[in-house]
Each structure stands twice: as structure tokens, then as C-alpha cells.
Write a protein that holds these residues in place. Structure first.
Motif, PDB file in Angstrom:
ATOM      1  N   HIS A 139     -18.334  16.202  46.234  1.00  0.00           N
ATOM      2  CA  HIS A 139     -17.601  15.646  44.976  1.00  0.00           C
ATOM      3  C   HIS A 139     -17.851  15.980  43.614  1.00  0.00           C
ATOM      4  CE1 HIS A 139     -15.365  13.177  48.191  1.00  0.00           C
ATOM      5  NE2 HIS A 139     -16.437  12.713  48.473  1.00  0.00           N
ATOM      6  N   THR A 140     -19.350  16.463  43.503  1.00  0.00           N
ATOM      7  CA  THR A 140     -19.716  16.853  42.240  1.00  0.00           C
ATOM      8  C   THR A 140     -20.311  18.064  42.132  1.00  0.00           C
ATOM      9  OG1 THR A 140     -21.831  15.816  42.751  1.00  0.00           O
ATOM     10  CG2 THR A 140     -20.276  14.531  41.785  1.00  0.00           C
ATOM     11  N   GLU A 141     -20.027  18.886  40.988  1.00  0.00           N
ATOM     12  CA  GLU A 141     -20.435  20.312  40.820  1.00  0.00           C
ATOM     13  C   GLU A 141     -21.725  20.244  40.116  1.00  0.00           C
ATOM     14  OE1 GLU A 141     -17.795  19.471  37.091  1.00  0.00           O
ATOM     15  OE2 GLU A 141     -18.616  18.392  39.016  1.00  0.00           O
ATOM     16  N   ASN A 142     -22.578  19.371  40.199  1.00  0.00           N
ATOM     17  CA  ASN A 142     -23.852  19.500  39.699  1.00  0.00           C
ATOM     18  C   ASN A 142     -25.120  18.958  40.687  1.00  0.00           C
ATOM     19  OD1 ASN A 142     -23.197  16.347  39.295  1.00  0.00           O
ATOM     20  ND2 ASN A 142     -22.079  17.476  37.531  1.00  0.00           N
TER      21      ASN A 142
ATOM     22  N   GLY B  11     -24.323  17.258  43.386  1.00  0.00           N
ATOM     23  CA  GLY B  11     -23.746  17.310  44.690  1.00  0.00           C
ATOM     24  C   GLY B  11     -24.218  18.839  45.234  1.00  0.00           C
TER      25      GLY B  11
ATOM     26  N   HIS C 259     -13.393  18.573  39.022  1.00  0.00           N
ATOM     27  CA  HIS C 259     -14.898  19.114  39.586  1.00  0.00           C
ATOM     28  C   HIS C 259     -14.834  20.311  40.321  1.00  0.00           C
ATOM     29  CE1 HIS C 259     -16.566  15.054  38.575  1.00  0.00           C
ATOM     30  NE2 HIS C 259     -15.633  14.536  39.168  1.00  0.00           N
TER      31      HIS C 259
ATOM     32  N   THR D 110     -15.230  21.606  43.020  1.00  0.00           N
ATOM     33  CA  THR D 110     -16.459  21.890  43.521  1.00  0.00           C
ATOM     34  C   THR D 110     -16.428  23.097  44.511  1.00  0.00           C
ATOM     35  OG1 THR D 110     -15.880  20.151  45.526  1.00  0.00           O
ATOM     36  CG2 THR D 110     -17.196  19.444  43.496  1.00  0.00           C
TER      37      THR D 110
END
Length: 252
Positions: free
Chosen positions: A52-55, A57, A84, A86
Motif C-alpha cells: 500500500h505504501t511507496e516507502n 512498504g 501511492h 506502488t
């Protein structure tokens, strides 16, 4: 029979919303905004879960993959996460790597694509160890299962280097995030309390000013009457004095 390497104890090392299958399988599945974990590991994936997150995650995905040398394919599928992005960010990481100073994923369309806990060496290992198979926005389990089987049939064997372990300091980050949220709540609450107190103080001051104005007005009325009466008395006394003087002089 292809060569396999022993999997480190407790793999996957980073926690997440995923399911684990055959740890020696060459396929890891990233299902983005879709949750098809059990179906995908049953189809033969070593691990499968959403992203769900581009950092943080993506940091977890990379850390879990490079800590298992048997994984040689990363299948990206499922519904893309709006904002995001992703899926495309994983592709950008694989194709372009990261900015060594800013720790940002080069060419990512995501909002905050920063992987501060990943050293450049970890990203390079990810790029060398696996091949990316992009099936973004595909949730068809038959097609995804067929692609996983294809990867199993074409398993090149374990990567020629041992597992690479990266510590993400997740607990520290989460603690800082929690503290930050609590601080935000405290600041917000404090702001509301301060505003309320200031409003009450202003209202009290206005009431006091109104009372003072009334008292001053009242005093001015009394003073005005007093001074008016005093002057009137002086004038009357002066006139009476003149009259008396005139009477006296006229009588003489």
C-alpha cells in the motif's frame, strides 16, 4: 533439479500482511491494493501480499526478497494503489534504482517514494537477484496462477550469493510516528483550549469595560448635575447680591 539455498530462520524477516508458502519457491507476489494471499501461495508463490505504501512498504518488500536467495521473480499484480502508485514505483526502483543522497526512488510516480532505510547495495542486490513480471491491475486468479507456474517451470535456481539482511528499524519509525501523532493531538487540543481561554478572557474584559463605561457615564451625569447646580447657585446669589445693593443705594 535446480540448486537451492537454505532459508534464514524466521523468514520473512519483516512483518506484513502476507501469506507464506514454499520458502524455496522462486516467486514472490506483490498484489498491490488487492488481497489474494492464500490463492497465490497455493498457486506456488513463496510469499504473497499487498503493498500500500511507496516507502516503508517497498522497503519491506526489498528486505524480505533479498534475504531469501531462492526468490528470482517478483510478480506485480492486483489493483494499483491510487496516489501511492506502488506498482509503478516498484518498477521504477527495479529499472532506475535510488538517489544515493536523497534516498528517493528515481522516476517514481508515487507521492513520497523515499526508502531511507535501504542502502544502495540492497537496491542493487534486488535489481540483480530478481526479474520483474508486471501484471498491474490484473486480478484474474487463473492468469496469475498460470504465470506463477511458468516461473516455477523456468526456475533458474538460487541467486549465487547468500541472503542479504537489512534492518529497517521499523519499530523505531512506528514509535516516532505514534509520538508525532500524539504530539499533533496535544498541540491541536492545546490550541483549542488556548483559543477557548482567550475568548473567555476577551468576553470578561468586554464586560468589565462595559461596566466601567456605565460607571463613568453615571459619574459624569452626577458631576454634570452637581456642577450645573453649583453654577446656578452662584449666579442666583450674585443676582440677589446686586439687587440688595441697588435697594440699599436707592434707599439712601
Amino acid at each position: 533439479m535446480v540448486d537451492k539455498k537454505e532459508v534464514v530462520q524466521g523468514w520473512p524477516l519483516e512483518t506484513g500482511d502476507y501469506s507464506v508458502g514454499d520458502e524455496t519457491s522462486p516467486v514472490a507476489v506483490v498484489s498491490l491494493g488487492s488481497n489474494m494471499n492464500e490463492d497465490l501461495v497455493n498457486a506456488g508463490a513463496a510469499v504473497a501480499g499487498p503493498l500500500h505504501t511507496e516507502n516503508l512498504g517497498i522497503e519491506k518488500v526489498v528486505a524480505n526478497i533479498i534475504s531469501n536467495s531462492n526468490i528470482r521473480y517478483v510478480l506485480i499484480c492486483g489493483s494499483e494503489v491510487q496516489g501511492h502508485i506502488t506498482g509503478k514505483t516498484v518498477e521504477a526502483l527495479y529499472e532506475n534504482g535510488i538517489d544515493a543522497e536523497k534516498k528517493s526512488i528515481i522516476g517514481s510516480p508515487g507521492a513520497i517514494p523515499f526508502v531511507e532505510n535501504l542502502p544502495v547495495e540492497a537496491v542493487e542486490r534486488f535489481q540483480e537477484q530478481v526479474s520483474i513480471i508486471s501484471m498491474i491491475n490484473n486480478e484474474n486468479l487463473d492468469e496469475l496462477s498460470a504465470k506463477i507456474k511458468e516461473c516455477l517451470d523456468n526456475d533458474p535456481g538460487a541467486y549465487n550469493e547468500e541472503a542479504m539482511i537489512v534492518e529497517l528499524n521499523e519499530s523505531e519509525e512506528e514509535e516516532e510516528s505514534t509520538v508525532s501523532e500524539e504530539m499533533d493531538v496535544s498541540v491541536s487540543t492545546g490550541s483549542v483550549d488556548t483559543v477557548s481561554l482567550n475568548l473567555l478572557d476577551i468576553e470578561n474584559r468586554i464586560r468589565l469595560m462595559q461596566d466601567e463605561i456605565k460607571q463613568i457615564a453615571s459619574q459624569e451625569k452626577i458631576s454634570s448635575g452637581y456642577y450645573a447646580g453649583k453654577i446656578e447657585g452662584i449666579v442666583i446669589g450674585f443676582i440677589l447680591t446686586i439687587i440688595l445693593v441697588l435697594i440699599v443705594f436707592s434707599g439712601m
